[in-house]
Scaffold this active site. Structure first.
Site, PDB file in Angstrom:
ATOM      1  N   ASP A 120       0.831  -1.199   0.000  1.00  0.00           N
ATOM      2  CA  ASP A 120       0.000   0.000   0.000  1.00  0.00           C
ATOM      3  C   ASP A 120       0.867   1.252   0.000  1.00  0.00           C
ATOM      4  O   ASP A 120       1.426   1.634   1.029  1.00  0.00           O
ATOM      5  CB  ASP A 120      -0.910  -0.016   1.229  1.00  0.00           C
ATOM      6  CG  ASP A 120      -1.870   1.159   1.251  1.00  0.00           C
ATOM      7  OD1 ASP A 120      -1.984   1.857   0.222  1.00  0.00           O
ATOM      8  OD2 ASP A 120      -2.505   1.383   2.297  1.00  0.00           O
ATOM      9  N   ASP A 329      -1.693   5.290  -5.480  1.00  0.00           N
ATOM     10  CA  ASP A 329      -2.047   4.453  -4.340  1.00  0.00           C
ATOM     11  C   ASP A 329      -2.295   3.015  -4.765  1.00  0.00           C
ATOM     12  O   ASP A 329      -3.355   2.681  -5.301  1.00  0.00           O
ATOM     13  CB  ASP A 329      -3.291   5.030  -3.669  1.00  0.00           C
ATOM     14  CG  ASP A 329      -3.671   4.284  -2.402  1.00  0.00           C
ATOM     15  OD1 ASP A 329      -2.902   3.404  -1.978  1.00  0.00           O
ATOM     16  OD2 ASP A 329      -4.735   4.579  -1.840  1.00  0.00           O
TER      17      ASP A 329
END
Length: 530
Positions: A120, A329
């Site tokens: 992440d 992201d």
């Protein structure tokens, strides 16, 4: 003879006293002061008063931050070209079974325990299920795509673990503690509804492998801070990252920050995703032919991987008024555009795509089409345009599901957001080696099949990749942090630009005195008077 000896001593003494009496002064001028501006403008015709940054402006702080990062590069030298998880640099993709995210096996603690963590770039914290109160199921049979059960971490079973005290500078919840010696609590809130992880912060070892810059492949144990995730909620109880998340953001508590601060790697990493697997390499700065664009600062700080998209292009048309800032992201399954940009993009896409649009109740996207095999070859291309003619072609912007032999359902996988920034999700990242160069504050990309760069030494693990593509994908969108993160320490090259300084002129007689002293000493020595 005695007279000449005394004369030499007298002359040497006089000249030494004169030299010692000299006073050297150095006036330091701030790099971006008014005095420095006058000096630069007077000496450089290409510099104007208008181009000089105003004190306390965003440009002023941006230049100061850049100077700080450059100076910090002088302090550390990286020990390894690359580091990667001890089980290999390979990343894994399971489709909708694990919410369309990409994962890697990592080893933590002593003795080491393996965890399958989601990668992440939109958050900073590494956490794993730990002494669980409320965690997702960890049985391989529950998910039907794993070849082994998932693990639960326990600090008491690791000889290298220790609780992080509330007094530690990376303990955000420190002010809420009753005592500075208490274990530091943490809580990470994610944008997905009611999705969070909470528990305590632990310092322990992350097991990595090196590329063997100075020798053959070797193991590396790096001290990092991880979250002992005792309670998870929302998506983390429903299949998204059941065994933890590795936050790769720029905050001081992220794994890349710890590795760079320890001098193990250059302050950069790369990830590469494709439809089957991929890889992650810490320390990778990419290669010269790659395209790149700078990261943008938020209120003068580097707290997230944000870039400035100049325009969104559909086919050969780069649309006006489609510029936006975007968070890169990998923890977001799909891509989100600010609502006004979204409207312009989907309308142009619908205009160029000569196929019948349908309303699908099964999928969340608004622009879906029922297309024949002939029409599949005429799907419009999509790309992002950045400054200086840098372009990011989206290799596969469509989600497809074949209903029968004649027709395929395809959907444009972008969605609107009410935020004033967009999010480039993992679906737009496929087929690229993406470099997060935190040292130079740049995002780089180049086409890649995601083969491992470290050669055969990487010990890859394999796992089933059978995820149903017919199920509704979940949104694991992360948010930009609300608080300023601790800036990471960087490693690299020395700064080529020293601070501006003004030297007072040295009296010309000093040079003459130095020459005279040298002559007298030579004369005395040549006549053996000393």
């Amino acid at each position: 003879m005695a007279f000449r000896f005394l004369l030499c001593l007298l002359l040497v003494n006089v000249l030494v006293d004169r030299a010692i009496a000299l006073k050297f002064s150095l006036k330091l001028i701030h790099r971006y002061s008014d005095e420095a501006m006058v000096l630069w403008v007077s000496r450089n015709k290409n510099v104007s008063v208008e181009s000089w940054p105003n004190k306390n402006s965003s440009d002023y702080f941006k230049l100061l931050l850049s100077s700080d990062l450059t100076r910090q590069k002088m302090k550390l030298a990286s020990q390894y070209n690359f580091l990667y998880p001890s089980q290999g640099s390979q990343t894994l993709f399971f489709g909708n079974a694990f919410d369309w995210l990409h994962y890697a096996w990592i080893d933590l603690g002593t003795p080491n325990v393996s965890f399958l963590v989601a990668l992440d770039t939109g958050s900073d914290q590494l956490w794993v299920p730990c002494d669980c109160i409320e965690c997702a199921p960890l049985s391989a049979g529950y998910y039907n795509v794993l070849d082994r059960d998932l693990s639960e971490y326990s600090p008491s079973l690791s000889s290298t673990s220790r609780h992080l005290p509330c007094s530690h500078q990376l303990c955000d919840q420190g002010p809420n503690c009753k005592s500075p010696k208490e274990p530091c609590p943490y809580i990470v809130q994610y944008s997905s509804e009611n999705t969070s992880s909470s528990g305590f912060l632990i310092e322990d070892k992350l097991h990595l492998a090196s590329d063997g810059r100075y020798s053959t492949e070797s193991s590396v144990q790096a001290s990092i801070i991880l979250g002992c995730g005792r309670k998870q909620s929302g998506g983390y109880l429903e299949g998204a990252a059941p065994d933890g998340v590795m936050g790769l953001g720029p905050g001081g508590i992220s794994v890349p920050s710890f590795l760079a601060k320890a001098g193990l790697i250059r302050n950069s990493f790369s990830i590469c995703f494709n439809n089957n697997s991929g890889r992650i390499l810490f320390g990778d700065q990419g290669h010269a032919p790659q395209q790149s664009t700078p990261f943008l600062l938020v209120d003068g700080d580097f707290i997230a991987y944000i870039v400035g998209v100049k325009s969104f292009c559909v086919g050969s048309s780069c649309l006006k008024q489609t510029g936006f800032q975007a968070l890169i992201d990998s923890g977001t399954s799909f891509t989100y555009l600010p609502s006004e940009v979204y409207k312009r993009v989907v309308l142009e896409y619908d205009k160029q795509f000569n196929a019948r649009r349908i309303i699908s109740q099964q999928y969340p996207w608004e622009y879906c089409y029922n297309v024949s095999s002939r029409e599949l070859t005429h799907i419009p291309t999509v790309k992002l345009s950045f400054a200086k003619n840098q372009t990011f072609l989206i290799h596969n912007p469509m989600f497809s599901h074949t209903a029968n032999q004649e027709y395929t359902l395809v959907c444009l996988t972008v969605m609107p957001t009410d935020d004033d920034y967009g999010t480039i999700g993992q679906n737009f990242m496929m087929g690229y080696n993406m470099v997060f160069d935190r040292e130079n504050l740049r995002f780089g990309w180049s086409n890649s099949n995601c083969e491992d760069n470290t050669g055969d030494r990487a010990n890859f693990t394999s796992s089933s990749n059978e995820g149903s593509s017919n199920l509704l994908p979940a949104n694991q969108q992360q948010s930009i942090p609300n608080t300023t993160a601790v800036s990471p320490t960087v490693a690299g090259k020395a700064s080529p630009k020293p601070s501006i300084a003004t030297l007072r002129p040295v009296p010309s007689w000093y040079s003459l005195s130095s020459l005279s002293l040298m002559y007298i000493l030579f004369f005395c020595l040549s006549h053996r008077l000393f």
